[in-house]
Enzyme design. Structure first.
Site, PDB file in Angstrom:
ATOM      1  N   GLY A   1      63.767  50.288  14.562  1.00 35.12           N
ATOM      2  CA  GLY A   1      62.690  49.586  13.878  1.00 35.12           C
ATOM      3  C   GLY A   1      61.452  49.350  14.717  1.00 35.12           C
TER       4      GLY A   1
ATOM      5  CG  ASP B   1      60.289  49.277  25.288  1.00 37.98           C
ATOM      6  OD1 ASP B   1      59.328  49.665  25.975  1.00 37.98           O
ATOM      7  OD2 ASP B   1      60.350  49.448  24.053  1.00 37.98           O
TER       8      ASP B   1
ATOM      9  N   PRO C   1      66.685  45.436  13.197  1.00 41.40           N
ATOM     10  CG  PRO C   1      64.822  46.193  12.018  1.00 41.40           C
ATOM     11  CD  PRO C   1      65.415  44.956  12.623  1.00 41.40           C
TER      12      PRO C   1
ATOM     13  CG  LEU D   1      61.284  44.894  15.271  1.00 39.73           C
ATOM     14  CD1 LEU D   1      62.113  44.081  14.282  1.00 39.73           C
ATOM     15  CD2 LEU D   1      59.882  44.317  15.381  1.00 39.73           C
ATOM     16  N   GLY D   2      62.519  46.757  19.584  1.00 38.30           N
ATOM     17  CA  GLY D   2      63.132  46.701  20.911  1.00 38.30           C
ATOM     18  C   GLY D   2      64.523  46.124  20.946  1.00 38.30           C
TER      19      GLY D   2
ATOM     20  CE  LYS E   1      59.273  46.893  21.533  1.00 37.04           C
ATOM     21  NZ  LYS E   1      58.469  47.932  20.814  1.00 37.04           N
TER      22      LYS E   1
END
Length: 285
Positions: free
Chosen positions: A103, A142, A100, A105-106, A17
């Site tokens: 990072g 999240d 990663p 990005l969830g 995400k």
């Protein structure tokens, strides 16, 4: 449930995400921060393999070497669903990590959500999306947006989600090979915690930011170097460390990717309002 799944694993994506912006509007009495953000998925994912077991064991045979099996959110998610539904089956989980760790990005939350959604289907638990999202919230703020699988305007601690449809742009995502501790960034005294609540119109007018960016840049010079290389259109996702830049077409994003300095990593992906997880599950129904 098809008998073939006794021998063939169910393989599903756990998509990344982006936080297209990220504000803190206050703090609850229990210390949790109140957020506003806009989540969009990417067609770039971890891959989760769920192998049905006829016993009740939950195992992770492949996963991140940096996360002990019992601490992994995928294992916690499977056991939570198993306990909640009194399921008699088990599962062996394999995680092919592409996103990663640390990072922004969830990845961990997405992995957990894919396990919840995938096992609900594989085990035949029959829980609703609302029930799965409620379970997911106990694993991380999240997780519900990944369970619901729709781009969303989020408030509260991230659990109050309003589905949205926004343009599905192309993105170049850069990882400066820095691991960011979310807890450390949230605890920083200089973090802006009093943003005025906004509406979608303010986002569309470009009146948004990521309040974590100045804190991350100060603590991690390599992130600042990456910002300088990408230029002033770059944004931070989550609490970092990944940066992204938006494009109208794939070709423009690929040009940036081909010139990426060797000390960093990155990828090109298309934004998605509907999670690739549900696109894959719909082909199995």
């Amino acid at each position: 449930m098809e008998n073939s799944f006794l021998s063939a694993p169910l393989v599903l994506p756990a998509p990344a995400k982006l936080n297209l912006f990220l504000h803190i509007t206050g703090r609850r009495a229990d210390g949790y921060h109140l957020l506003q953000t806009l989540f969009q998925f990417l067609d770039y994912s971890d891959e989760i393999s769920l192998q049905l077991r006829t016993d009740d064991q939950v195992t992770r045979s492949i996963g991140s070497p940096f996360v002990p099996e019992n601490d992994d959110l995928v294992v916690k998610a499977a056991r939570l669903l198993q306990q909640t539904t009194a399921c008699k089956f088990g599962v062996d989980i394999k995680v092919n990590k592409r996103l990663p760790i640390g990072g922004g990005l969830g990845g961990g939350s997405s992995d957990a959500a894919t396990v919840l959604v995938g096992l609900n289907w594989l085990w035949g638990c029959g829980l609703s999306i609302d029930a799965l999202a409620a379970l997911g919230l106990g694993l991380g703020a999240d997780v519900p947006v990944f369970v619901r699988g729709q781009a969303a305007w989020a408030e509260g601690v991230g659990e109050l989600l309003e589905p949205v449809t926004i343009p599905e742009k192309w993105y170049f995502v850069l990882h400066p090979n820095v691991h960011i501790s979310t807890a450390e960034i949230f605890a920083t005294d200089s973090l802006t915690r009093n943003c005025k609540p906004i509406r979608m119109a303010a986002f569309l007018a470009g009146q948004t930011t990521n309040v974590f960016e100045p804190v991350v840049r100060k603590k991690h010079p390599e992130v600042t170097n990456a910002f300088k290389w990408l230029g002033n259109k770059a944004k931070l996702t989550g609490t970092g460390a990944c940066l992204f830049i938006e494009f109208d077409d794939e070709k423009s994003a690929q040009i940036i990717a081909k010139n990426l300095p060797k000390q960093w990593s990155g990828f090109v992906a298309k934004g998605r309002c509907k999670s690739p997880l549900y696109e894959k599950l719909n082909t199995l129904s």
